[in-house]
Scaffold this motif. Structure first.
Motif, PDB file in Angstrom:
ATOM      1  N   ARG A   1     -21.171  -8.216  -8.969  1.00 41.46           N
ATOM      2  CA  ARG A   1     -21.025  -9.334  -8.044  1.00 41.46           C
ATOM      3  C   ARG A   1     -19.648  -9.361  -7.396  1.00 41.46           C
ATOM      4  O   ARG A   1     -19.483  -9.803  -6.261  1.00 41.46           O
ATOM      5  CB  ARG A   1     -21.283 -10.644  -8.772  1.00 41.46           C
ATOM      6  CG  ARG A   1     -22.753 -10.849  -9.141  1.00 41.46           C
ATOM      7  CD  ARG A   1     -22.939 -12.071 -10.000  1.00 41.46           C
ATOM      8  NE  ARG A   1     -24.348 -12.281 -10.340  1.00 41.46           N
ATOM      9  CZ  ARG A   1     -24.784 -13.095 -11.277  1.00 41.46           C
ATOM     10  NH1 ARG A   1     -23.908 -13.789 -12.004  1.00 41.46           N
ATOM     11  NH2 ARG A   1     -26.074 -13.230 -11.509  1.00 41.46           N
ATOM     12  N   ALA A   2     -18.646  -8.873  -8.161  1.00 40.56           N
ATOM     13  CA  ALA A   2     -17.284  -8.819  -7.627  1.00 40.56           C
ATOM     14  C   ALA A   2     -17.087  -7.616  -6.706  1.00 40.56           C
ATOM     15  O   ALA A   2     -16.034  -7.492  -6.070  1.00 40.56           O
ATOM     16  CB  ALA A   2     -16.279  -8.767  -8.768  1.00 40.56           C
ATOM     17  N   GLY A   3     -18.075  -6.732  -6.654  1.00 40.32           N
ATOM     18  CA  GLY A   3     -18.018  -5.571  -5.767  1.00 40.32           C
ATOM     19  C   GLY A   3     -17.228  -4.401  -6.290  1.00 40.32           C
ATOM     20  O   GLY A   3     -16.933  -3.467  -5.534  1.00 40.32           O
ATOM     21  N   VAL A   4     -16.871  -4.411  -7.597  1.00 45.72           N
ATOM     22  CA  VAL A   4     -16.064  -3.311  -8.136  1.00 45.72           C
ATOM     23  C   VAL A   4     -16.910  -2.268  -8.858  1.00 45.72           C
ATOM     24  O   VAL A   4     -16.402  -1.214  -9.225  1.00 45.72           O
ATOM     25  CB  VAL A   4     -14.974  -3.844  -9.094  1.00 45.72           C
ATOM     26  CG1 VAL A   4     -14.034  -4.777  -8.339  1.00 45.72           C
ATOM     27  CG2 VAL A   4     -15.587  -4.573 -10.284  1.00 45.72           C
ATOM     28  N   LEU A   5     -18.195  -2.570  -9.067  1.00 38.68           N
ATOM     29  CA  LEU A   5     -19.077  -1.627  -9.754  1.00 38.68           C
ATOM     30  C   LEU A   5     -20.237  -1.257  -8.841  1.00 38.68           C
ATOM     31  O   LEU A   5     -20.640  -2.029  -7.962  1.00 38.68           O
ATOM     32  CB  LEU A   5     -19.622  -2.240 -11.054  1.00 38.68           C
ATOM     33  CG  LEU A   5     -18.595  -2.727 -12.079  1.00 38.68           C
ATOM     34  CD1 LEU A   5     -19.311  -3.255 -13.316  1.00 38.68           C
ATOM     35  CD2 LEU A   5     -17.623  -1.618 -12.455  1.00 38.68           C
ATOM     36  N   ARG A   6     -20.799  -0.071  -9.059  1.00 43.69           N
ATOM     37  CA  ARG A   6     -21.939   0.384  -8.268  1.00 43.69           C
ATOM     38  C   ARG A   6     -23.182  -0.399  -8.680  1.00 43.69           C
ATOM     39  O   ARG A   6     -23.181  -1.142  -9.657  1.00 43.69           O
ATOM     40  CB  ARG A   6     -22.154   1.888  -8.477  1.00 43.69           C
ATOM     41  CG  ARG A   6     -22.622   2.257  -9.872  1.00 43.69           C
ATOM     42  CD  ARG A   6     -22.876   3.758 -10.010  1.00 43.69           C
ATOM     43  NE  ARG A   6     -23.355   4.100 -11.354  1.00 43.69           N
ATOM     44  CZ  ARG A   6     -24.636   4.008 -11.745  1.00 43.69           C
ATOM     45  NH1 ARG A   6     -25.568   3.593 -10.887  1.00 43.69           N
ATOM     46  NH2 ARG A   6     -24.988   4.341 -12.970  1.00 43.69           N
TER      47      ARG A   6
ATOM     48  N   PHE B   1     -16.108   7.619 -20.255  1.00 44.11           N
ATOM     49  CA  PHE B   1     -17.566   7.738 -20.119  1.00 44.11           C
ATOM     50  C   PHE B   1     -18.141   6.492 -19.450  1.00 44.11           C
ATOM     51  O   PHE B   1     -18.977   6.579 -18.536  1.00 44.11           O
ATOM     52  CB  PHE B   1     -18.174   7.946 -21.501  1.00 44.11           C
ATOM     53  CG  PHE B   1     -19.662   7.782 -21.585  1.00 44.11           C
ATOM     54  CD1 PHE B   1     -20.503   8.844 -21.271  1.00 44.11           C
ATOM     55  CD2 PHE B   1     -20.223   6.579 -21.994  1.00 44.11           C
ATOM     56  CE1 PHE B   1     -21.891   8.692 -21.350  1.00 44.11           C
ATOM     57  CE2 PHE B   1     -21.604   6.436 -22.090  1.00 44.11           C
ATOM     58  CZ  PHE B   1     -22.438   7.487 -21.757  1.00 44.11           C
ATOM     59  N   THR B   2     -17.687   5.335 -19.897  1.00 41.84           N
ATOM     60  CA  THR B   2     -18.177   4.073 -19.356  1.00 41.84           C
ATOM     61  C   THR B   2     -17.781   3.898 -17.899  1.00 41.84           C
ATOM     62  O   THR B   2     -18.614   3.539 -17.047  1.00 41.84           O
ATOM     63  CB  THR B   2     -17.632   2.897 -20.199  1.00 41.84           C
ATOM     64  OG1 THR B   2     -18.092   3.032 -21.544  1.00 41.84           O
ATOM     65  CG2 THR B   2     -18.087   1.563 -19.629  1.00 41.84           C
ATOM     66  N   LEU B   3     -16.530   4.170 -17.578  1.00 42.04           N
ATOM     67  CA  LEU B   3     -16.065   4.015 -16.199  1.00 42.04           C
ATOM     68  C   LEU B   3     -16.786   4.990 -15.262  1.00 42.04           C
ATOM     69  O   LEU B   3     -17.134   4.624 -14.133  1.00 42.04           O
ATOM     70  CB  LEU B   3     -14.555   4.210 -16.135  1.00 42.04           C
ATOM     71  CG  LEU B   3     -13.726   3.119 -16.831  1.00 42.04           C
ATOM     72  CD1 LEU B   3     -12.243   3.473 -16.784  1.00 42.04           C
ATOM     73  CD2 LEU B   3     -13.964   1.755 -16.180  1.00 42.04           C
ATOM     74  N   ASN B   4     -17.014   6.217 -15.728  1.00 39.23           N
ATOM     75  CA  ASN B   4     -17.746   7.185 -14.905  1.00 39.23           C
ATOM     76  C   ASN B   4     -19.166   6.710 -14.610  1.00 39.23           C
ATOM     77  O   ASN B   4     -19.739   7.006 -13.556  1.00 39.23           O
ATOM     78  CB  ASN B   4     -17.803   8.544 -15.602  1.00 39.23           C
ATOM     79  CG  ASN B   4     -16.476   9.270 -15.590  1.00 39.23           C
ATOM     80  OD1 ASN B   4     -15.585   8.963 -14.781  1.00 39.23           O
ATOM     81  ND2 ASN B   4     -16.310  10.218 -16.495  1.00 39.23           N
ATOM     82  N   ALA B   5     -19.727   5.964 -15.558  1.00 41.14           N
ATOM     83  CA  ALA B   5     -21.111   5.509 -15.412  1.00 41.14           C
ATOM     84  C   ALA B   5     -21.239   4.300 -14.489  1.00 41.14           C
ATOM     85  O   ALA B   5     -22.302   4.096 -13.896  1.00 41.14           O
ATOM     86  CB  ALA B   5     -21.689   5.159 -16.788  1.00 41.14           C
ATOM     87  N   ILE B   6     -20.180   3.498 -14.353  1.00 40.55           N
ATOM     88  CA  ILE B   6     -20.348   2.217 -13.667  1.00 40.55           C
ATOM     89  C   ILE B   6     -19.548   2.050 -12.386  1.00 40.55           C
ATOM     90  O   ILE B   6     -19.910   1.219 -11.539  1.00 40.55           O
ATOM     91  CB  ILE B   6     -19.978   1.056 -14.628  1.00 40.55           C
ATOM     92  CG1 ILE B   6     -18.486   1.098 -14.993  1.00 40.55           C
ATOM     93  CG2 ILE B   6     -20.844   1.086 -15.870  1.00 40.55           C
ATOM     94  CD1 ILE B   6     -18.035  -0.072 -15.873  1.00 40.55           C
ATOM     95  N   GLU B   7     -18.487   2.822 -12.200  1.00 40.02           N
ATOM     96  CA  GLU B   7     -17.642   2.601 -11.040  1.00 40.02           C
ATOM     97  C   GLU B   7     -18.270   3.175  -9.766  1.00 40.02           C
ATOM     98  O   GLU B   7     -19.044   4.130  -9.807  1.00 40.02           O
ATOM     99  CB  GLU B   7     -16.253   3.212 -11.257  1.00 40.02           C
ATOM    100  CG  GLU B   7     -15.401   2.426 -12.226  1.00 40.02           C
ATOM    101  CD  GLU B   7     -13.966   2.901 -12.246  1.00 40.02           C
ATOM    102  OE1 GLU B   7     -13.068   2.033 -12.170  1.00 40.02           O
ATOM    103  OE2 GLU B   7     -13.735   4.105 -12.334  1.00 40.02           O
ATOM    104  N   ARG B   8     -17.901   2.564  -8.663  1.00 41.37           N
ATOM    105  CA  ARG B   8     -18.348   3.064  -7.369  1.00 41.37           C
ATOM    106  C   ARG B   8     -17.744   4.447  -7.113  1.00 41.37           C
ATOM    107  O   ARG B   8     -16.617   4.721  -7.527  1.00 41.37           O
ATOM    108  CB  ARG B   8     -17.911   2.113  -6.248  1.00 41.37           C
ATOM    109  CG  ARG B   8     -18.675   0.796  -6.244  1.00 41.37           C
ATOM    110  CD  ARG B   8     -18.270  -0.051  -5.053  1.00 41.37           C
ATOM    111  NE  ARG B   8     -19.045  -1.262  -4.988  1.00 41.37           N
ATOM    112  CZ  ARG B   8     -20.263  -1.360  -4.441  1.00 41.37           C
ATOM    113  NH1 ARG B   8     -20.829  -0.267  -3.923  1.00 41.37           N
ATOM    114  NH2 ARG B   8     -20.898  -2.513  -4.418  1.00 41.37           N
ATOM    115  N   ARG B   9     -18.480   5.276  -6.426  1.00 38.99           N
ATOM    116  CA  ARG B   9     -18.005   6.625  -6.122  1.00 38.99           C
ATOM    117  C   ARG B   9     -17.755   6.741  -4.619  1.00 38.99           C
ATOM    118  O   ARG B   9     -18.543   6.258  -3.811  1.00 38.99           O
ATOM    119  CB  ARG B   9     -19.038   7.665  -6.541  1.00 38.99           C
ATOM    120  CG  ARG B   9     -19.311   7.653  -8.038  1.00 38.99           C
ATOM    121  CD  ARG B   9     -20.416   8.660  -8.402  1.00 38.99           C
ATOM    122  NE  ARG B   9     -20.692   8.658  -9.832  1.00 38.99           N
ATOM    123  CZ  ARG B   9     -21.517   7.827 -10.435  1.00 38.99           C
ATOM    124  NH1 ARG B   9     -22.148   6.909  -9.717  1.00 38.99           N
ATOM    125  NH2 ARG B   9     -21.716   7.884 -11.731  1.00 38.99           N
ATOM    126  N   GLY B  10     -16.694   7.443  -4.299  1.00 32.90           N
ATOM    127  CA  GLY B  10     -16.392   7.703  -2.892  1.00 32.90           C
ATOM    128  C   GLY B  10     -15.991   6.456  -2.148  1.00 32.90           C
ATOM    129  O   GLY B  10     -16.235   6.351  -0.961  1.00 32.90           O
TER     130      GLY B  10
END
Length: 207
Positions: free
Chosen positions: A153-158, A198-207
């Motif tokens: 909701r905060a727009g920081v995760l994919r 591992f967690t950040l790779n799974a949830i963060e926005r890419r590109g």
């Protein structure tokens, strides 16, 4: 002199509360060293320096006493994680704090972890849950799913399914802890760092 009571007329006296805590502590000690099957009421009484009748006065069965011990452990676990989440600056930091706290509590409280595994896992080497879903005691993974939703909701995760990803991250944490319990030479600090990445790779926005 009448023993002082806690809140309300039906609350246990302070002496009774102290005795119950003494029995819970003895139970945690025994389960963590001998395992659940070998933790009998007689053994608990002996460890606490009380008679079996005294144990039964406070807890009417082994099941009720051991469940009280597990409940205390899980409440302490939950409080430890909640305290560290409260210090997080934002959703991303909260998720990192969650992963670190889940590992940190178990690293610092080996006896309590043994109680959790003995009480919740089947007797097949500790790989299957006695009751499916019991690993989410106190809503551990639901709490993570809520953090993930907040980050989206905060727009920081994919975009992803928060519950599914929470279960995946939780399973990874449990897997590392299970390996550490069997192989104490595992560098748990390094493993926590890998789990964080591992967690950040799974949830963060890419590109």
């Amino acid at each position: 002199m009448t023993p002082r009571r806690g809140d309300g007329p039906d609350a246990p006296t302070f002496t009774e509360s102290a005795r119950r805590q003494q029995l819970i502590d003895a139970t945690i000690d025994l389960i963590s060293t001998r395992g659940y099957p070998a933790t009998s009421l007689s053994a608990i009484a002996e460890r606490a320096g009380l008679s079996k009748a005294a144990v039964l006065y406070h807890f009417s069965s082994k099941d009720k006493l051991t469940r009280a011990a597990l409940e205390q452990v899980m409440e302490q676990f939950s409080a430890y994680v909640t305290e560290r989440l409260a210090r997080a600056a934002g959703p991303r930091d909260a998720i990192v704090a969650y992963v670190r706290a889940m590992i940190g509590y178990q690293q610092a409280n080996h006896r309590q972890v043994r109680v959790i595994t003995e009480m919740l896992l089947d007797d097949d080497g500790g790989t299957r849950l006695k009751t499916p879903g019991s690993h989410d005691t106190h809503g551990r993974w639901q709490a993570l799913a809520d953090l993930l939703t907040e980050g989206q909701r905060a727009g920081v995760l994919r975009e992803f399914n928060p519950q599914t990803v929470a279960l995946a991250i939780g399973g990874a944490i449990d897997g590392v802890i299970a390996h550490w319990l069997a192989h104490p030479d595992l560098d748990l600090d390094a493993a926590a760092g890998e789990l964080e990445q591992f967690t950040l790779n799974a949830i963060e926005r890419r590109g």
